[in-house]
Scaffold this motif. Structure first.
Motif, PDB file in Angstrom:
ATOM      1  N   MET A 135      39.847  76.882  41.289  1.00  0.00           N
ATOM      2  CA  MET A 135      39.726  75.586  41.925  1.00  0.00           C
ATOM      3  C   MET A 135      38.320  75.057  41.707  1.00  0.00           C
ATOM      4  N   ALA A 136      38.227  73.832  41.248  1.00  0.00           N
ATOM      5  CA  ALA A 136      36.932  73.245  40.913  1.00  0.00           C
ATOM      6  C   ALA A 136      36.209  72.769  42.170  1.00  0.00           C
ATOM      7  N   ASN A 137      34.920  72.991  42.207  1.00  0.00           N
ATOM      8  CA  ASN A 137      34.098  72.501  43.300  1.00  0.00           C
ATOM      9  C   ASN A 137      33.595  71.103  42.979  1.00  0.00           C
ATOM     10  N   SER A 138      33.385  70.304  44.018  1.00  0.00           N
ATOM     11  CA  SER A 138      32.842  68.973  43.798  1.00  0.00           C
ATOM     12  C   SER A 138      31.347  69.081  43.528  1.00  0.00           C
ATOM     13  N   LYS A 139      30.769  68.018  42.997  1.00  0.00           N
ATOM     14  CA  LYS A 139      29.334  68.014  42.720  1.00  0.00           C
ATOM     15  C   LYS A 139      28.543  68.204  44.006  1.00  0.00           C
ATOM     16  N   ARG A 140      29.002  67.607  45.079  1.00  0.00           N
ATOM     17  CA  ARG A 140      28.301  67.723  46.367  1.00  0.00           C
ATOM     18  C   ARG A 140      28.324  69.171  46.869  1.00  0.00           C
ATOM     19  N   ASP A 141      29.474  69.835  46.735  1.00  0.00           N
ATOM     20  CA  ASP A 141      29.571  71.238  47.153  1.00  0.00           C
ATOM     21  C   ASP A 141      28.632  72.124  46.343  1.00  0.00           C
TER      22      ASP A 141
ATOM     23  N   PHE B  75      25.891  71.140  44.845  1.00  0.00           N
ATOM     24  CA  PHE B  75      24.525  70.787  45.241  1.00  0.00           C
ATOM     25  C   PHE B  75      24.132  71.508  46.531  1.00  0.00           C
ATOM     26  N   LEU B  76      25.005  71.469  47.530  1.00  0.00           N
ATOM     27  CA  LEU B  76      24.709  72.116  48.810  1.00  0.00           C
ATOM     28  C   LEU B  76      24.585  73.629  48.664  1.00  0.00           C
ATOM     29  N   LYS B  77      25.425  74.214  47.843  1.00  0.00           N
ATOM     30  CA  LYS B  77      25.377  75.652  47.593  1.00  0.00           C
ATOM     31  C   LYS B  77      24.055  76.040  46.914  1.00  0.00           C
ATOM     32  N   ARG B  78      23.647  75.229  45.934  1.00  0.00           N
ATOM     33  CA  ARG B  78      22.391  75.473  45.228  1.00  0.00           C
ATOM     34  C   ARG B  78      21.202  75.303  46.168  1.00  0.00           C
ATOM     35  N   ARG B  79      21.253  74.292  47.045  1.00  0.00           N
ATOM     36  CA  ARG B  79      20.162  74.047  47.997  1.00  0.00           C
ATOM     37  C   ARG B  79      20.004  75.211  48.962  1.00  0.00           C
ATOM     38  N   MET B  80      21.115  75.729  49.473  1.00  0.00           N
ATOM     39  CA  MET B  80      21.043  76.857  50.399  1.00  0.00           C
ATOM     40  C   MET B  80      20.545  78.122  49.698  1.00  0.00           C
ATOM     41  N   ARG B  81      20.937  78.320  48.452  1.00  0.00           N
ATOM     42  CA  ARG B  81      20.480  79.475  47.696  1.00  0.00           C
ATOM     43  C   ARG B  81      18.962  79.415  47.473  1.00  0.00           C
ATOM     44  N   VAL B  82      18.466  78.251  47.074  1.00  0.00           N
ATOM     45  CA  VAL B  82      17.029  78.079  46.843  1.00  0.00           C
ATOM     46  C   VAL B  82      16.254  78.262  48.141  1.00  0.00           C
ATOM     47  N   ARG B  83      16.711  77.637  49.213  1.00  0.00           N
ATOM     48  CA  ARG B  83      16.000  77.687  50.491  1.00  0.00           C
ATOM     49  C   ARG B  83      15.966  79.101  51.054  1.00  0.00           C
ATOM     50  N   SER B  84      17.061  79.854  50.921  1.00  0.00           N
ATOM     51  CA  SER B  84      17.086  81.216  51.454  1.00  0.00           C
ATOM     52  C   SER B  84      16.155  82.135  50.664  1.00  0.00           C
ATOM     53  N   LYS B  85      16.065  81.947  49.364  1.00  0.00           N
ATOM     54  CA  LYS B  85      15.139  82.751  48.566  1.00  0.00           C
ATOM     55  C   LYS B  85      13.693  82.431  48.919  1.00  0.00           C
ATOM     56  N   LEU B  86      13.409  81.162  49.172  1.00  0.00           N
ATOM     57  CA  LEU B  86      12.039  80.768  49.497  1.00  0.00           C
ATOM     58  C   LEU B  86      11.607  81.282  50.862  1.00  0.00           C
ATOM     59  N   LYS B  87      12.517  81.347  51.802  1.00  0.00           N
ATOM     60  CA  LYS B  87      12.171  81.851  53.131  1.00  0.00           C
ATOM     61  C   LYS B  87      11.737  83.314  53.089  1.00  0.00           C
TER      62      LYS B  87
ATOM     63  N   THR C 127      -4.387  74.150  49.822  1.00  0.00           N
ATOM     64  CA  THR C 127      -4.606  74.430  48.407  1.00  0.00           C
ATOM     65  C   THR C 127      -3.380  75.024  47.732  1.00  0.00           C
ATOM     66  N   GLU C 128      -2.491  75.646  48.514  1.00  0.00           N
ATOM     67  CA  GLU C 128      -1.300  76.228  47.895  1.00  0.00           C
ATOM     68  C   GLU C 128      -0.095  76.044  48.805  1.00  0.00           C
ATOM     69  N   ALA C 129       1.048  75.919  48.153  1.00  0.00           N
ATOM     70  CA  ALA C 129       2.322  75.740  48.853  1.00  0.00           C
ATOM     71  C   ALA C 129       3.403  76.346  47.969  1.00  0.00           C
ATOM     72  N   PHE C 130       4.608  76.457  48.502  1.00  0.00           N
ATOM     73  CA  PHE C 130       5.707  76.886  47.639  1.00  0.00           C
ATOM     74  C   PHE C 130       6.656  75.723  47.438  1.00  0.00           C
ATOM     75  N   PHE C 131       7.188  75.624  46.232  1.00  0.00           N
ATOM     76  CA  PHE C 131       7.942  74.459  45.784  1.00  0.00           C
ATOM     77  C   PHE C 131       9.408  74.603  46.147  1.00  0.00           C
ATOM     78  N   ASP C 132       9.904  73.691  46.975  1.00  0.00           N
ATOM     79  CA  ASP C 132      11.306  73.669  47.374  1.00  0.00           C
ATOM     80  C   ASP C 132      11.974  72.489  46.673  1.00  0.00           C
ATOM     81  N   ARG C 133      12.688  72.787  45.606  1.00  0.00           N
ATOM     82  CA  ARG C 133      13.343  71.725  44.843  1.00  0.00           C
ATOM     83  C   ARG C 133      14.660  71.302  45.478  1.00  0.00           C
ATOM     84  N   GLY C 134      15.049  71.952  46.555  1.00  0.00           N
ATOM     85  CA  GLY C 134      16.324  71.646  47.193  1.00  0.00           C
ATOM     86  C   GLY C 134      17.455  72.022  46.267  1.00  0.00           C
ATOM     87  N   GLY C 135      18.425  71.174  46.124  1.00  0.00           N
ATOM     88  CA  GLY C 135      19.540  71.441  45.236  1.00  0.00           C
ATOM     89  C   GLY C 135      19.368  70.790  43.879  1.00  0.00           C
TER      90      GLY C 135
END
Length: 119
Positions: free
Chosen positions: A1-7, A9-21, A90-98
């Protein structure tokens, strides 16, 4: 079953955010949001829940109002680096979201790095 673009995007955003935390080490988060017409970025202190600095292509003094291209992203990246320096960051970590690290998001990150911000 194909996922929508929004789904996807949200999955990618949560994956990025959890790794950054896991690896943030108390640094502020440089969060990027890209819409069809504008691009904006914030430096966020997650421990206190406050925004330390922000920049957007909607600001008239940057001269890119209503534009969402690579040049506008580079100007916003330079502006956030300058504002971060004024705030003593002087330093931060980059959160690109989804968003994919390509094109406008990459141009923003590169301009922030050139401005002296370690991300």
């Amino acid at each position: 079953m194909a996922n929508s673009k929004r789904d996807l995007f949200l999955k990618r955003r949560m994956r990025v955010r959890s790794k950054l935390k896991k690896v943030n080490a108390g640094r502020p988060r440089l969060s990027v949001h890209r819409s069809n017409k504008n691009i904006s970025v914030q430096l966020i202190d997650d421990a206190n829940g406050v925004t330390l600095a922000a920049a957007s292509s909607m600001e008239k003094d940057l001269g890119v109002v209503g534009k969402n291209n690579v040049e506008a992203a580079a100007k916003v990246g330079a502006a956030i680096a300058e504002r971060a320096q004024k705030a003593g960051i002087t330093e931060a970590f980059f959160d690109r979201g989804g968003f994919l690290f390509h094109g406008k998001v990459k141009a923003l990150a590169d301009a922030a790095r050139e401005g002296g911000l370690k991300i």
